[in-house]
Design an enzyme around this catalytic site. Structure first.
Site, PDB file in Angstrom:
ATOM      1  N   LYS A 230       0.829  -1.199   0.000  1.00  0.00           N
ATOM      2  CA  LYS A 230       0.000   0.000   0.000  1.00  0.00           C
ATOM      3  C   LYS A 230       0.871   1.260   0.000  1.00  0.00           C
ATOM      4  CE  LYS A 230      -4.075  -1.915   0.025  1.00  0.00           C
ATOM      5  NZ  LYS A 230      -4.999  -2.031   1.159  1.00  0.00           N
ATOM      6  N   ARG A 270      -3.787 -10.255   3.790  1.00  0.00           N
ATOM      7  CA  ARG A 270      -3.982 -10.347   2.340  1.00  0.00           C
ATOM      8  C   ARG A 270      -2.732  -9.768   1.672  1.00  0.00           C
ATOM      9  NH1 ARG A 270      -5.793  -7.044  -1.805  1.00  0.00           N
ATOM     10  NH2 ARG A 270      -7.105  -8.053  -3.392  1.00  0.00           N
TER      11      ARG A 270
END
Length: 293
Positions: A230, A270
């Site tokens: 991210k 994840r």
């Protein structure tokens, strides 16, 4: 319909699981276009299973800031094709979709989990599909579908948290869960996700959620964490002195977060690099057992 005991055991797993990301998209932020070819998607999914993934999360529509929606027909074809192929490998499959039609088709093929980044807010029929199929449902916090920003910073228009990001995200997520329950989804089928990076562009939006993982676990629902690659991970590395962090740097940092999440009881992480995070999660799981002894 998936076996009820198998779903119960998956929902109530006694260790942190590793969910591998299979993006069948043109424009996902880190691997867009790599797995569009059905044969390559199948191979990559099988490779993640071989590397130790407990779950494969199949997504055919990018949710990065500024992404454009794919057609329903394209999403259906991509998802169902990958679902059929990977079920042959015995995979536990999660379907990353916000469309009820795609969810229904994949569940009919044998998928076990629906991962809805809109948390039940984009397609009102999706929670009903989940309830009818009695599958697991990941409800994620996110304030706006590909909302972007009127300015230069992605999600700037949806990332103001007047009560503090941890407090506001938890409360908003629980309201989403209440709506999903009202649609008929069983509480024992729900998993929650604070939605790192979704309406949360900066370090200051995401680290409080990771540090406050226990506040989400205290709701009684298992917690999925999706920190992999991210923007805030790259920003953290830059602040730590890394000049233009590479993807390898980001995967190392992702694995560090995976270990911490496992130590603090996340249901699953994840990730894109399964092998790296699998080793990290194994350490975190052992650490948690020793800390509890």
């Amino acid at each position: 319909m998936t076996d009820s005991k198998a779903l119960h055991d998956l929902h109530d797993a006694d260790r942190t699981l590793v969910m591998g990301v299979l993006n069948i998209t043109e424009d996902s932020f880190s691997d867009g276009g790599l797995w569009l070819d059905p044969a390559k998607a199948r191979e990559h999914g099988a490779a993640m299973l071989e590397a130790g993934a407990d779950i494969i999360d199949i997504g055919a529509e990018s949710t990065r800031p500024g992404a454009k929606r794919v057609s329903e027909a394209d999403e259906l074809a991509r998802v169902t094709g990958a679902t059929k192929a990977l079920l042959e490998h015995g995979a536990v499959l999660s379907i990353d979709t916000t469309r009820a039609s795609v969810a229904a088709a994949a569940l009919d093929e044998g998928a076990q989990i629906i991962n809805d980044v809109s948390g039940g807010t984009l397609d009102a029929e999706l929670p009903h599909v989940v309830a009818d199929h009695d599958c697991l449902y990941i409800v994620q916090h996110w304030r706006g579908w590909l909302a972007g920003s009127k300015g230069a910073t992605p999600d700037a228009d949806t990332s103001v948290y007047h009560g503090g990001v941890l407090h506001d995200v938890r409360d908003e997520l629980m309201r989403q869960v209440d709506a999903v329950l009202a649609a008929g989804v069983k509480p024992e089928r729900i998993i929650i996700d604070p939605g790192l990076g979704f309406s949360k562009p900066g370090i200051e939006h995401n680290l409080p959620l990771l540090a406050g993982l226990e506040a989400f676990r205290a709701t009684g629902y298992p917690v999925l964490i999706g920190q992999s690659r991210k923007r805030f991970v790259s920003a953290l590395l830059t602040d730590a002195g890394f000049d233009e962090p590479t993807m390898d740097d980001r995967d190392n940092a992702t694995a560090a977060f995976s270990a911490l999440c496992a130590e603090h009881g996340a249901w699953a992480v994840r990730v894109h690099d399964v092998a790296r995070s699998r080793a990290a999660v194994a350490v975190g799981n052992v650490w948690r057992r020793y800390a509890a002894a």
